[in-house]
Design an enzyme around this catalytic site. Structure first.
Site, PDB file in Angstrom:
ATOM      1  N   CYS A   1     -14.710  13.446   8.552  1.00 33.31           N
ATOM      2  CA  CYS A   1     -14.931  13.976   7.215  1.00 33.31           C
ATOM      3  C   CYS A   1     -15.309  15.457   7.272  1.00 33.31           C
ATOM      4  O   CYS A   1     -16.248  15.832   7.983  1.00 33.31           O
ATOM      5  CB  CYS A   1     -16.032  13.186   6.528  1.00 33.31           C
ATOM      6  SG  CYS A   1     -16.504  13.826   4.907  1.00 33.31           S
TER       7      CYS A   1
ATOM      8  N   VAL B   1       0.830  -1.209   0.000  1.00 32.99           N
ATOM      9  CA  VAL B   1       0.000   0.000   0.000  1.00 32.99           C
ATOM     10  C   VAL B   1       0.865   1.260   0.000  1.00 32.99           C
ATOM     11  O   VAL B   1       0.386   2.343   0.305  1.00 32.99           O
ATOM     12  CB  VAL B   1      -0.953   0.005   1.223  1.00 32.99           C
ATOM     13  CG1 VAL B   1      -1.968  -1.130   1.115  1.00 32.99           C
ATOM     14  CG2 VAL B   1      -0.176  -0.100   2.543  1.00 32.99           C
TER      15      VAL B   1
ATOM     16  N   CYS C   1     -14.362   8.575   3.151  1.00 36.35           N
ATOM     17  CA  CYS C   1     -15.334   8.751   4.237  1.00 36.35           C
ATOM     18  C   CYS C   1     -16.322   7.602   4.202  1.00 36.35           C
ATOM     19  O   CYS C   1     -16.921   7.311   3.164  1.00 36.35           O
ATOM     20  CB  CYS C   1     -16.070  10.083   4.087  1.00 36.35           C
ATOM     21  SG  CYS C   1     -17.421  10.289   5.291  1.00 36.35           S
TER      22      CYS C   1
ATOM     23  N   HIS D   1      -4.560  -4.282  -2.234  1.00 38.42           N
ATOM     24  CA  HIS D   1      -5.023  -3.880  -0.901  1.00 38.42           C
ATOM     25  C   HIS D   1      -5.199  -2.377  -0.761  1.00 38.42           C
ATOM     26  O   HIS D   1      -5.313  -1.868   0.348  1.00 38.42           O
ATOM     27  CB  HIS D   1      -4.050  -4.400   0.160  1.00 38.42           C
ATOM     28  CG  HIS D   1      -3.995  -5.890   0.226  1.00 38.42           C
ATOM     29  ND1 HIS D   1      -2.937  -6.590   0.773  1.00 38.42           N
ATOM     30  CD2 HIS D   1      -4.877  -6.833  -0.196  1.00 38.42           C
ATOM     31  CE1 HIS D   1      -3.164  -7.891   0.675  1.00 38.42           C
ATOM     32  NE2 HIS D   1      -4.333  -8.058   0.098  1.00 38.42           N
TER      33      HIS D   1
END
Length: 283
Positions: free
Chosen positions: A186, A109, A133, A125
């Site tokens: 968020c 990642v 969000c 992944h």
């Protein structure tokens, strides 16, 4: 054709013989990034390390689990962004530019394959530099989220993460101060934020699996680099290749779950073996 480099493993020949003239699908694991300073989960030096990676269900349901994750991972992000591609990453990019690689399916990642120049990369992944969000599905960059964390936790990021061990997902071992950490939310809806990566206990999206399977099907050989193949998300492609009659080669340090299925398995540092392989194949 160039000869293998001086640091080539002595038994590289069998690998070259198997892969010469074949178009490759590459399955990459955390072991390819260790030489860039990012630890792996199950390499020779880390198999004994007990880790408690965050579980998907815990992260979604438990605000305390999210607080713990973001407190630790926000500190580790500086180490992740400081990592640079190594010779193994660059060798795979060379092989692709030479037309010898169908695509790279990575379990990592960290974005280092793309940084090295690989163009066709399936991030099985996900990627740590993206955040989603869970409430409204808005997408944010990790840099934006790091700024949110700094604004609500002044000085937190400047403390660094040098004192704790880091996992491949950027999580560092850290306990002090977590209870006071303000978890980022968020900016659009106030919902919980999650890095755009597949957590333990979470399924890889089916379209992503299908895209990776297509790369394996179109290739003439599957080259596994730096993966123990302990988790099914990567191991499935070794089984697919075997079922389709596609030869499998493995280059990594130590034994893997895939060794019984491999035509060739090379125990070697990727920073030595992959550049030598690229040279020998004419890349």
């Amino acid at each position: 054709m160039s000869a293998p480099t001086a640091t080539a493993p002595a038994d590289l020949g069998a690998l070259v013989d198997l892969l010469r003239g074949r178009r490759l699908a590459v399955l990459a694991g955390a072991g390819i990034s260790t030489e860039s300073g990012i630890p792996d989960y199950r390499g020779p030096e880390t198999r004994h390390v007990e880790r408690r990676p965050v579980q998907y269900d815990d992260f979604v349901r438990d605000a305390t689990a999210r607080q713990r994750y973001w407190a630790r991972a926000s500190r580790g992000w500086a180490r992740m962004t400081g990592a640079r591609p190594n010779e193994g990453h660059r060798a795979l990019a060379r092989l692709e530019r030479a037309g010898l690689v169908e695509g790279v399916v990575t379990q990592n990642v960290d974005g280092l394959h793309q940084a090295a120049g690989s163009g066709r990369v399936i991030e099985l992944h996900g990627a740590l530099d993206r955040v989603v969000c869970l409430g409204c599905d808005v997408r944010l960059s990790r840099a934006e989220v790091q700024r949110l964390i700094e604004s609500t936790n002044p000085g937190w990021l400047r403390l660094g993460a040098e004192a704790g061990r880091m996992a491949p997902d950027g999580d560092v071992e850290l306990e002090a101060g977590i209870a006071r950490f303000v978890t980022p939310v968020c900016p659009s809806c106030g919902g919980p934020l999650k890095p755009d990566v597949v957590f333990f206990g979470e399924s890889v999206p089916k379209p992503r699996v299908a895209e990776a399977a297509g790369i394996v099907s179109r290739a003439d050989a599957l080259l596994v680099v730096g993966s123990s193949l302990a988790v099914y998300s990567g191991y499935r492609f070794v089984r697919q290749a075997e079922k389709e009659g596609t030869p499998v080669a493995i280059v990594t340090l130590g034994e893997t779950r895939g060794h019984p299925h491999a035509a060739v398995a090379l125990d070697a540092r990727l920073g030595d073996a992959l550049p030598a392989l690229a040279d020998a194949l004419g890349a």
